[in-house]
Design an enzyme around this catalytic site. Structure first.
Site, mmCIF file in Angstrom:
data_model
loop_
_atom_site.group_PDB
_atom_site.id
_atom_site.type_symbol
_atom_site.label_atom_id
_atom_site.label_comp_id
_atom_site.label_asym_id
_atom_site.label_seq_id
_atom_site.Cartn_x
_atom_site.Cartn_y
_atom_site.Cartn_z
ATOM 1 N N ILE A 30 0.832 -1.203 0.000
ATOM 2 C CA ILE A 30 0.000 0.000 0.000
ATOM 3 C C ILE A 30 0.869 1.256 0.000
ATOM 4 C CG2 ILE A 30 -2.024 -1.101 1.017
ATOM 5 C CD1 ILE A 30 -1.138 -0.052 3.760
ATOM 6 N N THR A 80 3.946 1.176 1.418
ATOM 7 C CA THR A 80 4.781 1.107 2.610
ATOM 8 C C THR A 80 6.140 0.475 2.349
ATOM 9 O OG1 THR A 80 3.536 -0.899 3.008
ATOM 10 C CG2 THR A 80 2.906 1.027 4.282
ATOM 11 N N ALA A 97 4.221 -5.469 8.485
ATOM 12 C CA ALA A 97 5.616 -5.813 8.198
ATOM 13 C C ALA A 97 6.080 -6.928 9.125
ATOM 14 C CB ALA A 97 6.508 -4.578 8.341
ATOM 15 N N PRO A 148 16.061 0.306 6.232
ATOM 16 C CA PRO A 148 16.047 1.707 6.674
ATOM 17 C C PRO A 148 15.551 2.677 5.598
ATOM 18 C CG PRO A 148 18.305 0.836 6.593
ATOM 19 C CD PRO A 148 17.391 -0.314 6.316
ATOM 20 N N GLN A 174 8.461 5.893 5.849
ATOM 21 C CA GLN A 174 7.247 5.794 6.664
ATOM 22 C C GLN A 174 7.253 6.827 7.795
ATOM 23 O OE1 GLN A 174 4.529 2.994 6.808
ATOM 24 N NE2 GLN A 174 5.077 3.722 4.798
ATOM 25 N N GLU A 194 2.732 3.935 11.850
ATOM 26 C CA GLU A 194 1.953 5.002 12.472
ATOM 27 C C GLU A 194 2.734 5.831 13.477
ATOM 28 O OE1 GLU A 194 -2.431 3.229 12.647
ATOM 29 O OE2 GLU A 194 -0.847 1.757 12.386
HETATM 30 MO MO1 MOS Z 1 -4.153 1.972 9.776
HETATM 31 S S1 MOS Z 1 -5.325 3.472 10.554
HETATM 32 O O1 MOS Z 1 -3.776 1.013 11.064
HETATM 33 O O2 MOS Z 1 -4.974 1.268 8.550
#
Ligand code: MOS
Length: 717
Positions: A466, A468, A510, A611, A617, A684
């Site tokens: 997505i 990431t 991950a 890294p 991210q 996050e």
């Molecule tokens: Mo995210 S808000 O954990 O998809």
């Protein structure tokens, strides 16, 4: 990466990068499909009431129109709604009845041979409503408040000791009210769905964070076998929680395709994305901190209020995070939901931690000022080895190492704590900091790996790329463990006919997929060794591995195929990654223009597999935190309960010119508890705390404490 898991792995650029930058990567709505029909949504123009009647003649008269779906003519087509209840909250954008829960609710779907015809016909659907005055948000007439504990029987507001008494007795106190704004996902890839039927088999092209979840939900809605549904999500143009759970649109498009007997593609408009997908609802907070003269916390009380829709109990309850950050013997928390006539909110990057940590970390800064203490030293004074609520040890916790590394890189020791004391010409400089944390998640995952000793491998699992870097870290692990060139590793992912690999959310994807892939690699190596074969002479070895991390249920690997996500639950440790966020703002003395000039974040999240992608991210999380602090807010018309700024030109997001120098520091950390690779997740963490770091910097620049986000020029005049 070494066998035992080094702190930092090999830097690798994205394996899917060339396809993306050359335009060869096909996102779901780019996939060419012959005989395609197009859908356009008709959404409600009132926020509360009922549909009295539809007048479809004019729409049906538009050349090329094939069908118009409404609640009247689809009755009985759906067995259930996408989220009848549960954590995601009941969906409101459905064709289930004449009920209108909110502005922008899907009330009809027009299908035509061209997108232009579908759009024109949608504009000609006439609807008569019985409308009632809606409640827009907090303080609106008709908005109703409920304690979360009263509506969710498993909900616990974390608490310990006697918080009210300890607060009353504390020599130094802070009592503040804070607020965060509604924010909406604005991914570059609009919310789209393409459905094709071949006999009784359904193929869905839709960007997803959980292809097996989407498959299971849509199958249940349509009353068909999940085995007859294939979901394809090779790339996603932005997810962040907006594509985590099924929304109502997917099954609507599937039904439309069945009715017109052609493939149907929906690409919802930018404005419709504000009411048909998830979003971060506005929140309010009251935080009371009581401390001893030396800064030690004696009481921490956090009350939160969150907006939700009329029929749902969706809430994020971030006091679960804010009650577990600092040592404190007396903690009280309470979370309430406030129902308004709005679409049901949903996941958006660090749903609980981002808004709740804004409140706590601003309050900590206020406490530091009240104590005359350095804000970093206040955090050090309240650092802890055990979770203050239930006493569990942390699996690892490098919070103060993060503060020390970030403070040094930032030059914090040169800070004059006096507000408005640092300046350059007409510009006041402010420095602020805050704590970041995020739970370390992991879940079960399945993987199939075939190794060709001639020097290549194919790894197949329904993981999600997505944006990431999932594909890159999977390829990297296989390359390292099987001693292959990374270009010789083929990664198949993003399809529900592959081994189920769980939900790409909660910063746990991950760790879930890498640990499963590493296990598969180890199994291949053991087979090679056991058979004592010469790798150069051996045939292809194929393994299928279920990885069920400690703390997950033994059924989880199989349950993923039914679309049920898997999450670890650890009753022996508290598991978090941590970070320290530092921000420098510059505020013009006369115009009060606020610019951010520097961001520094140091993060400890266990093993970093790559890294390059991890940095991106964290950096992007920090930038989003800055964007949320200064710019992002969905404006809500209080009379009509409608979103006003539903376009990319009116919904403000940080652009390149807003983004200053951003420094990301990895603090090496080894965690032997969380999983064999020692990974804690970075998706996050980077957004958490940045809102507060900037608000605290604005205070330092101006002496003005702004407790409502976003921070705007007008709040400083
Ligand atoms: Mo995210 S808000 O954990 O998809």
């Amino acid at each position: 990466m070494s066998e035992t898991g080094a702190s930092i792995g090999k830097p690798r650029t994205r394996v899917d990068g060339p396809a993306k930058v050359t335009g060869q990567a096909l996102y779901p709505s780019d996939i060419p499909i012959s005989n395609l029909a197009h859908a356009w949504l008709v959404v409600s123009s009132i926020s509360k009431g009922r549909i009295r009647s539809f007048h479809l003649q004019d729409a049906l008269a538009v050349p090329g129109v094939l069908d118009v779906l409404t609640h009247e003519n689809t009755k009985g087509s759906f067995r259930t709604q996408p989220n009848p209840g549960g954590a995601s909250g009941r969906a409101t954008t459905t064709l289930e009845s004449e009920q209108v829960w909110h502005d922008g609710q899907i009330i009809a779907v027009v299908v035509a041979g061209t997108r232009a015809a579908a759009r024109e016909a949608a504009g000609r659907v006439r609807v008569e409503y019985d409308s009632e005055p809606p409640a827009a948000s907090f303080d609106s007439n008709g908005a109703t408040e409920q304690a979360v504990a009263a509506v969710e029987k498993d909900h616990v507001d974390p608490h310990t000791g006697a918080a009210d008494q300890a607060y009353a007795a504390a020599p130094v106190k802070i009592d503040g009210h804070y607020a965060t704004a509604a924010q909406h996902h604005n991914p570059i890839e609009l919310f789209d769905t393409t459905c094709l039927w071949s006999g009784n088999k359904l193929i869905i092209h839709e960007a997803s964070q959980f292809v097996h979840g989407l498959r299971g939900t849509v199958a249940r809605q349509l009353g068909i076998d999940a085995e007859d549904v294939l979901v394809e999500s090779r790339f996603a143009g932005g997810a962040f929680g907006s594509r985590g759970g099924a929304t109502s649109r997917t099954a609507l498009v599937a039904l439309a395709a069945k009715r017109v007997n052609r493939p149907v593609r929906l690409v919802a408009s930018r404005a419709q994305g504000f009411t048909i997908a998830t979003y971060r609802a506005e929140t309010r907070h009251r935080v009371k901190l009581g401390a001893a003269e030396d800064g030690r916390l004696q009481a921490l009380i956090h009350e939160g209020w969150e907006i939700t829709s009329r029929p749902a109990n969706y809430n994020v309850s971030g006091t679960d995070a804010t009650s577990r950050v600092y040592a404190c013997p007396n903690i009280g928390t309470h979370v309430s939901i406030v129902h308004a006539d709005r679409n049901t909110p949903g996941f958006m990057r660090a749903p609980p931690e981002a808004p709740y940590m804004f409140a706590l970390e601003c309050a900590m800064d206020e406490l530091a000022v009240a104590l005359g203490m350095d804000p970093v030293e206040l955090r050090r004074m309240n650092d802890t080895k055990t979770d203050p609520v239930d006493g569990l040890p942390f699996s690892s916790r490098s919070l103060m190492e993060c503060f020390d590394r970030a403070a040094e890189a930032f030059g914090w020791r040169n800070r004059n704590p006096q507000p408005s004391s640092m300046r350059e010409g007409d510009w006041l400089t402010g420095w602020g900091c805050a704590t970041a944390l995020y739970p370390a998640n992991i879940g079960a995952a399945n993987v199939r790996l075939s190794f060709n000793p001639q020097g290549s491998a194919t790894v197949a699992l329904a993981a999600h790329e997505i944006g990431t870097g999932t594909e890159t870290i999977i390829a990297g692990i296989v390359a390292d463990r099987l001693n292959l060139e990374i270009s010789k590793v083929i990664v198949e992912l993003g399809r529900s006919d592959l081994p189920a690999a769980g939900l790409a959310a909660g910063s746990g994807h991950a760790s879930s997929v890498c640990n499963a892939v590493a296990k598969a690699c180890d199994e291949v190596r053991q087979r090679l060794k056991a058979s004592n074969r010469d790798p150069a002479l051996a045939g292809v070895i194929e393994v299928y591995v279920e990885n069920i991390p400690e703390g997950c249920s033994p059924e989880d690997a199989k349950k993923l195929y039914r679309g049920l996500p898997s999450f670890v639950s650890d009753d022996k440790h508290a598991r978090y990654s941590y970070g320290a966020q530092f921000a420098e703002v510059r505020i013009h003395e006369l115009t009060r223009e606020i610019r951010v000039s520097r961001l520094v974040g140091a993060f400890a999240a266990g093993t970093i597999i790559n890294p390059v992608t991890a940095r991106s991210q964290l950096m992007a999380g920090m930038i989003w935190g800055m964007s949320g602090a200064l710019l992002e807010e969905t404006e809500i018309d209080r009379r009509t309960a409608r979103y006003v700024n539903t376009s990319l030109s009116d919904y403000l997001i940080a652009v390149n010119a807003d983004v200053p120098s951003v420094e990301v520091i990895f603090v090496p950390e080894r965690d032997e508890v969380v999983n064999p690779l020692g990974m804690k997740g970075v998706g996050e963490l980077g957004i958490v705390g940045m809102n507060a770091a900037i608000a605290n910097a604005v205070y330092h620049a101006t002496g003005r404490r702004i407790r409502d986000l976003p921070l705007r020029i007008e709040s400083l005049i």
